[in-house]
Design an enzyme around this catalytic site. Sequence first.
Site, PDB file in Angstrom:
ATOM      1  N   HIS A 147     -13.336   7.042  44.948  1.00  0.00           N
ATOM      2  CA  HIS A 147     -14.386   6.548  45.759  1.00  0.00           C
ATOM      3  C   HIS A 147     -15.261   5.756  45.221  1.00  0.00           C
ATOM      4  CE1 HIS A 147     -16.985   9.582  43.934  1.00  0.00           C
ATOM      5  NE2 HIS A 147     -16.354  10.644  44.125  1.00  0.00           N
ATOM      6  N   HIS A 162     -16.677   6.660  41.522  1.00  0.00           N
ATOM      7  CA  HIS A 162     -15.688   6.326  40.355  1.00  0.00           C
ATOM      8  C   HIS A 162     -15.829   4.922  40.178  1.00  0.00           C
ATOM      9  CE1 HIS A 162     -13.477   9.767  42.401  1.00  0.00           C
ATOM     10  NE2 HIS A 162     -14.352  10.530  41.491  1.00  0.00           N
ATOM     11  N   CYS A 165     -16.622  27.996  37.283  1.00  0.00           N
ATOM     12  CA  CYS A 165     -16.511  27.220  38.588  1.00  0.00           C
ATOM     13  C   CYS A 165     -15.461  26.253  38.607  1.00  0.00           C
ATOM     14  CB  CYS A 165     -17.760  26.369  38.583  1.00  0.00           C
ATOM     15  SG  CYS A 165     -17.838  25.158  40.080  1.00  0.00           S
ATOM     16  N   CYS A 199     -16.227  22.522  38.753  1.00  0.00           N
ATOM     17  CA  CYS A 199     -16.492  21.805  37.531  1.00  0.00           C
ATOM     18  C   CYS A 199     -15.706  21.801  36.451  1.00  0.00           C
ATOM     19  CB  CYS A 199     -17.773  22.362  37.071  1.00  0.00           C
ATOM     20  SG  CYS A 199     -19.285  21.862  38.134  1.00  0.00           S
ATOM     21  N   CYS A 224     -22.851  27.778  42.113  1.00  0.00           N
ATOM     22  CA  CYS A 224     -22.922  26.343  40.962  1.00  0.00           C
ATOM     23  C   CYS A 224     -23.693  25.422  41.802  1.00  0.00           C
ATOM     24  CB  CYS A 224     -21.255  25.780  40.885  1.00  0.00           C
ATOM     25  SG  CYS A 224     -21.458  24.031  40.286  1.00  0.00           S
ATOM     26  N   HIS A 261     -21.317  22.742  43.415  1.00  0.00           N
ATOM     27  CA  HIS A 261     -20.166  23.203  44.414  1.00  0.00           C
ATOM     28  C   HIS A 261     -20.832  24.428  45.021  1.00  0.00           C
ATOM     29  CE1 HIS A 261     -18.103  20.760  41.121  1.00  0.00           C
ATOM     30  NE2 HIS A 261     -17.424  20.440  42.109  1.00  0.00           N
ATOM     31  N   LYS A 283     -25.082  13.778  49.763  1.00  0.00           N
ATOM     32  CA  LYS A 283     -23.823  13.872  48.605  1.00  0.00           C
ATOM     33  C   LYS A 283     -22.939  13.325  49.060  1.00  0.00           C
ATOM     34  CE  LYS A 283     -21.999  16.910  45.133  1.00  0.00           C
ATOM     35  NZ  LYS A 283     -20.920  17.585  45.303  1.00  0.00           N
ATOM     36  N   LYS A 305     -16.002  15.450  50.612  1.00  0.00           N
ATOM     37  CA  LYS A 305     -15.083  15.389  51.504  1.00  0.00           C
ATOM     38  C   LYS A 305     -15.406  16.334  52.798  1.00  0.00           C
ATOM     39  CE  LYS A 305     -11.388  16.026  48.285  1.00  0.00           C
ATOM     40  NZ  LYS A 305     -10.145  16.533  47.876  1.00  0.00           N
TER      41      LYS A 305
HETATM   42  N1  MSP Z   1     -12.157  14.410  34.778  1.00  0.00           N
HETATM   43  C1  MSP Z   1     -13.422  14.783  34.476  1.00  0.00           C
HETATM   44  C2  MSP Z   1     -13.843  13.552  33.412  1.00  0.00           C
HETATM   45  C3  MSP Z   1     -13.149  13.999  32.208  1.00  0.00           C
HETATM   46  S1  MSP Z   1     -13.391  12.612  30.907  1.00  0.00           S
HETATM   47  C4  MSP Z   1     -13.068  12.951  29.533  1.00  0.00           C
HETATM   48  C5  MSP Z   1     -14.326  14.185  35.707  1.00  0.00           C
HETATM   49  N2  MSP Z   1     -13.579  13.652  36.877  1.00  0.00           N
HETATM   50  S2  MSP Z   1     -14.120  13.069  38.085  1.00  0.00           S
HETATM   51  O1  MSP Z   1     -13.091  12.737  38.811  1.00  0.00           O
HETATM   52  O2  MSP Z   1     -15.080  14.255  38.835  1.00  0.00           O
HETATM   53  O3  MSP Z   1     -15.287  12.048  37.764  1.00  0.00           O
HETATM   54  C6  MSP Z   1     -16.506  11.975  37.289  1.00  0.00           C
HETATM   55  C7  MSP Z   1     -17.067  10.569  37.089  1.00  0.00           C
HETATM   56  O4  MSP Z   1     -16.917   9.989  38.246  1.00  0.00           O
HETATM   57  C8  MSP Z   1     -18.595  10.638  36.917  1.00  0.00           C
HETATM   58  O5  MSP Z   1     -18.911  10.915  35.643  1.00  0.00           O
HETATM   59  C9  MSP Z   1     -18.815   9.439  37.486  1.00  0.00           C
HETATM   60  O6  MSP Z   1     -18.439   8.211  36.288  1.00  0.00           O
HETATM   61  C10 MSP Z   1     -17.995   9.084  38.488  1.00  0.00           C
HETATM   62  N3  MSP Z   1     -18.583   9.506  39.811  1.00  0.00           N
HETATM   63  C11 MSP Z   1     -18.245  10.546  40.697  1.00  0.00           C
HETATM   64  N4  MSP Z   1     -18.997  10.874  41.626  1.00  0.00           N
HETATM   65  C12 MSP Z   1     -20.129   9.883  41.563  1.00  0.00           C
HETATM   66  C13 MSP Z   1     -21.261   9.635  42.277  1.00  0.00           C
HETATM   67  N5  MSP Z   1     -21.507  10.205  43.483  1.00  0.00           N
HETATM   68  N6  MSP Z   1     -21.947   8.725  42.076  1.00  0.00           N
HETATM   69  C14 MSP Z   1     -21.787   7.834  40.558  1.00  0.00           C
HETATM   70  N7  MSP Z   1     -20.875   8.309  39.826  1.00  0.00           N
HETATM   71  C15 MSP Z   1     -19.912   9.274  40.373  1.00  0.00           C
HETATM   72  O7  MSP Z   1     -15.515  14.741  35.803  1.00  0.00           O
END
Ligand code: MSP
Length: 467
Positions: free
Chosen positions: A18, A21, A128, A131, A145, A148, A294, A297
């Site tokens: 999304h 990311h 959790c 997380c 959490c 979540h 936020k 899904k």
């Molecule tokens: N798998 C772990 C990270 C491990 S790194 C050793 C994880 N993955 S995640 O898919 O949840 O991705 C987290 C990252 O996605 C966040 O740190 C950020 O970089 C990005 N984001 C996810 N949601 C976001 C927003 N709503 N806004 C901005 N960035 C976001 O955590």
Amino acid sequence: MDKFYVTTPIYYVNDVPHVGHAYTILAADILARHYRTRLGNQNTFFLTGTDEHGAKVAQSAQEHDQTPQQYADEVSEQFRAAWKSLDISNDFFIRTTDVRHEKVVQEFLQKLYENGFIYEGTYKGLYCVGCERFLTESDLVNGKCPLHPNKEPIYQEEKNYFFKLKELAPKILAAIKNGEYKILPESRRNEVVSKLEGGIEDVSISRAGVAWGIAVPWDKEQTIYVWVDALLNYYSATRFLEGKNEFWPATVHLMAKDILWFHSVIWPALLLAANLPLPKIIFAHGFFTINGQKMSKSLGNVIAPQHLINEFGTDASRYLLMSEYPFGNDGDLSLERFKEKYNSDLANGLGNLTSRLAKLCERVDRFSVSAKHVECQKNNTFIENFQFDEALKHIWNEISAADKFMNEKKPWMLAGPELQAALEDVVGRLRHIADDLVPFMPATAEALRKQFGGEKIVSGPALFLRK
Ligand code: MSP
């Protein structure tokens, strides 16, 4: 600096890509493209990938009636495809199910064990799954959490191996304070420092009940905690890929604030325990919300990068995401606002200037191509300080200035050498703008260089159609 190594978090495969990311990976892409120009391709390394082990992924796979590996293969591919359509220039895409990564993780853990940083204990507490982390009483909001709230934390009591984080805390604090590594922005650094000063506990680094993971080398009944496995990707890629050894330590790890603690405290502590050098910069940006909510899904408000690309195109999506907020702050996204910005900055701004100019340039037989690229120091500084929105503002000021110059000079009223001189001035500015745009909008920069770089300049298709 002679080598530059940038990483993004590796994304969980229980979710599809999304714009959140996309935001992190775009920032990494801008840095990588910038440093490739400055230091050369061979001195720049840009890593991203997917985080594929753990309870959360195993649960999602089950819900999809797939094995965790099948499921991970499928979703991991979706991330790759999304990054391709956003024109992301990562040098490698790592997957934690890659056996080469698994081997480095096991060797690393074995070393920590031998160095005396791991002991056996019993974990009792709430976990959790969202997380993939244990929660303490102080983490809970209304017993849930905070990230979540619709997932019930699970009480767990099991044999685990623990990592002596507490013992390493003073070293971590010292490393932050003496600048051995930087946590940015400053406000986030202060949060981390005060949490560390408040005292921290050891952390569990293995799981008894999670089969989908890498086995603990000395106890096959346990798997390595998914966060330890995941953090190690940054290091493992530099071990198993040929010619990448010298990229460790990483120059910058990018992520959002949600996972700063893992990156700024647990990760350096693991490295210290293994006698490895620490990364230089840990940068945590803010979180996107959609129309004030936020992204989730269950709320159905998740924006896929592909949606933006279909609507605006790749480069425009890159521009819209990166220009909206200072990198570091939280921000709210709205498609309405994106559309307005697309029309004002891209269709009417850069697009209109380009087509007006090209048409007038057809009146001139031969342009000089001697104008050399002058490095824009201002732009470099903004990029190197993670001020991507400022860099873009600066470029758009240049665009407005070129527009203003055109309106004042009115080249359409001129002829002969006067016309040529006026147009050469604007063409020179546009060539410069194209150079500045390279890291942000690579295809647009390339198109501008092609159209305005030679001796003869003619009209072409509109860069950005009005919406
Ligand atoms: N798998 C772990 C990270 C491990 S790194 C050793 C994880 N993955 S995640 O898919 O949840 O991705 C987290 C990252 O996605 C966040 O740190 C950020 O970089 C990005 N984001 C996810 N949601 C976001 C927003 N709503 N806004 C901005 N960035 C976001 O955590």
